[in-house]
Design an enzyme around this catalytic site. Structure first.
Site, PDB file in Angstrom:
ATOM      1  N   PRO A  10       0.843  -1.196   0.000  1.00 44.64           N
ATOM      2  CA  PRO A  10       0.000   0.000   0.000  1.00 44.64           C
ATOM      3  C   PRO A  10       0.879   1.248   0.000  1.00 44.64           C
ATOM      4  CG  PRO A  10       0.087  -0.965   2.199  1.00 44.64           C
ATOM      5  CD  PRO A  10       0.815  -1.905   1.285  1.00 44.64           C
ATOM      6  N   MET A  11       0.604   2.153  -0.944  1.00 46.22           N
ATOM      7  CA  MET A  11       1.378   3.396  -1.036  1.00 46.22           C
ATOM      8  C   MET A  11       0.426   4.552  -1.288  1.00 46.22           C
ATOM      9  SD  MET A  11       4.701   2.156  -3.280  1.00 46.22           S
ATOM     10  CE  MET A  11       3.745   1.184  -4.452  1.00 46.22           C
ATOM     11  N   ALA A  12       0.443   5.517  -0.388  1.00 48.65           N
ATOM     12  CA  ALA A  12      -0.470   6.663  -0.501  1.00 48.65           C
ATOM     13  C   ALA A  12      -0.219   7.407  -1.797  1.00 48.65           C
ATOM     14  CB  ALA A  12      -0.278   7.597   0.690  1.00 48.65           C
TER      15      ALA A  12
ATOM     16  N   GLN B 240      -6.682  -1.000   4.041  1.00 43.54           N
ATOM     17  CA  GLN B 240      -5.808  -0.646   5.161  1.00 43.54           C
ATOM     18  C   GLN B 240      -6.328   0.584   5.892  1.00 43.54           C
ATOM     19  OE1 GLN B 240      -1.689   1.161   5.026  1.00 43.54           O
ATOM     20  NE2 GLN B 240      -1.123  -0.948   5.529  1.00 43.54           N
TER      21      GLN B 240
ATOM     22  N   CYS C 223       3.296   3.479   8.914  1.00 42.86           N
ATOM     23  CA  CYS C 223       3.486   4.709   8.148  1.00 42.86           C
ATOM     24  C   CYS C 223       4.387   5.693   8.905  1.00 42.86           C
ATOM     25  CB  CYS C 223       2.148   5.365   7.844  1.00 42.86           C
ATOM     26  SG  CYS C 223       2.335   6.897   6.876  1.00 42.86           S
TER      27      CYS C 223
ATOM     28  N   LYS D 177       0.466  -4.200   9.365  1.00 41.67           N
ATOM     29  CA  LYS D 177       1.773  -3.883   8.791  1.00 41.67           C
ATOM     30  C   LYS D 177       2.542  -3.023   9.776  1.00 41.67           C
ATOM     31  CE  LYS D 177       4.375  -2.338   4.829  1.00 41.67           C
ATOM     32  NZ  LYS D 177       4.542  -1.334   3.769  1.00 41.67           N
TER      33      LYS D 177
ATOM     34  N   HIS E 262       8.053  -4.071   7.319  1.00 42.71           N
ATOM     35  CA  HIS E 262       9.000  -3.262   6.546  1.00 42.71           C
ATOM     36  C   HIS E 262      10.299  -3.204   7.347  1.00 42.71           C
ATOM     37  CE1 HIS E 262       9.815   0.326   3.756  1.00 42.71           C
ATOM     38  NE2 HIS E 262      10.925   0.100   4.437  1.00 42.71           N
TER      39      HIS E 262
ATOM     40  N   GLY F  57      10.788  -4.438   1.745  1.00 38.97           N
ATOM     41  CA  GLY F  57      11.953  -3.562   1.775  1.00 38.97           C
ATOM     42  C   GLY F  57      13.034  -4.006   0.819  1.00 38.97           C
TER      43      GLY F  57
ATOM     44  N   ARG G 218       8.078   0.439  -3.881  1.00 41.76           N
ATOM     45  CA  ARG G 218       8.625   1.460  -4.769  1.00 41.76           C
ATOM     46  C   ARG G 218       9.120   0.907  -6.096  1.00 41.76           C
ATOM     47  NH1 ARG G 218      12.903   4.197  -1.161  1.00 41.76           N
ATOM     48  NH2 ARG G 218      12.923   2.118  -0.247  1.00 41.76           N
TER      49      ARG G 218
END
Length: 332
Positions: A16-18, A70, A101, A142, A172, A204, A228
């Protein structure tokens, strides 16, 4: 056990990435081999206030399953209420709690990784969500490995979360203080995986199939989460699966095929955009285009042009420019 871990499967999660893992990007990654989706994190308070802008982050289509929504927040009761509302709206395959986060605006609200410093509060949040949801859907979490280098407590936190009812934990391998700098500590991720009985998903520095195969071989994780690297190269999921199955590294995806996907992404986002506002949608896409185009021929010129795009036709012109640069053998 969550079914996507059964029969010896080793699932590849899209992290999940904002601002990144919206419904369109999840669709693209699913088509390219991602096994499990997690939405952008969403505020429990926003859900309870029936904020339409917040609710849109929970949207997904059935082709993306298994998919989890999430949540972040610091009040277990309110978090549980929000989880139940999400399940009522559109039953996800799981609810995931964000304890990782590192962003200041989340931490300042006592959410995300701030709870790693407050295990009683973390326990309250995890227990509140698990009790509210009951056996409707699984609840997962997470985390990061700790707040900073002096307080790496991922093993302790993970044991607490399992006791609270979490059915899988993504770790992570960086502290909150690291942000996204330095290297992920896979020794700590491995220690968590060996200390608890539920699946652990390692996260990671996973950039290619070799990285996935190495972590599968050298650690006790049950799956990996890719973030990423997928922003620049969503083909990473297909490449990883091919490498694990055959030991072969697939050739790089041609620039033409990359641009075909970029244009499709832009068109899908514009089609689904609010009030059909192409200009605002494309302005919002600029950072995504930057990620996609990293390493492309003529990257310096591309970056300058990307900062100006406001229409899909302008992105199409960029694609023509970039492909011409590639065919001319231009390198940067």
């Amino acid at each position: 056990m969550l079914p996507w871990f059964s029969d010896g499967r080793f699932p590849l999660y899209l992290a999940p990435m904002a601002g990144v893992t919206d419904v369109v990007f999840r669709q693209i990654c699913k088509e390219l081999g991602a096994d499990v989706m997690v939405t952008e994190f969403v505020s429990a308070e926003g859900i309870l206030q029936r904020d339409d802008r917040t609710r849109k982050y929970t949207e997904f289509n059935d082709g993306q399953r298994p998919v989890g929504v999430q949540l972040f927040g610091a009040d277990g009761v309110r978090m549980g209420e929000a989880a139940k509302k999400i399940i009522d709206w559109k039953r996800p395959d799981f609810i995931d709690i964000n304890f990782g986060c590192p962003v200041n605006k989340v931490v300042a609200r006592n959410g995300g990784s701030s709870l790693l410093r407050d295990c009683p509060l973390l326990t309250s949040v995890a227990t509140g969500v698990a009790k509210a949801v009951g056996d409707q859907v699984p609840v997962t979490a997470k985390i990061r490995i700790g707040w900073d280098e002096q307080t790496v407590n991922a093993v302790e936190v993970s044991k607490i979360l399992v006791d609270c009812g979490m059915q899988a934990i993504a770790v992570h391998g960086r502290t909150r203080a690291q942000g996204y700098t330095g290297e992920a500590c896979w020794n700590t991720i491995d220690a968590v995986a060996r200390a608890i009985t539920v699946p652990v998903i390692g996260n990671g520095d996973i950039a290619n199939g070799e990285d996935v195969a190495r972590r599968k071989r050298e650690t006790a994780v049950s799956g990996v989460m890719i973030g990423r690297a997928a922003m620049q190269n969503p083909w990473v999921f297909l490449q990883a699966k091919h490498y694990i199955a055959t030991g072969e590294i697939l050739p790089p995806v041609p620039v033409e095929e990359r641009w075909k996907l970029v244009l499709r992404h832009c068109r899908l986002v514009v089609e689904g955009g609010k009030n059909g506002d192409e200009r605002q949608t494309l302005i919002g896409m600029r950072s995504r285009l930057m990620a996609y185009c990293k390493g492309f021929p003529g990257a310096k010129d591309l970056r300058q042009r990307i900062c100006q795009v406001t229409t899909v036709s302008e992105v199409e012109a960029l694609a023509e420019f970039s492909i011409a640069q590639a065919l001319a053998g231009h390198e940067e």
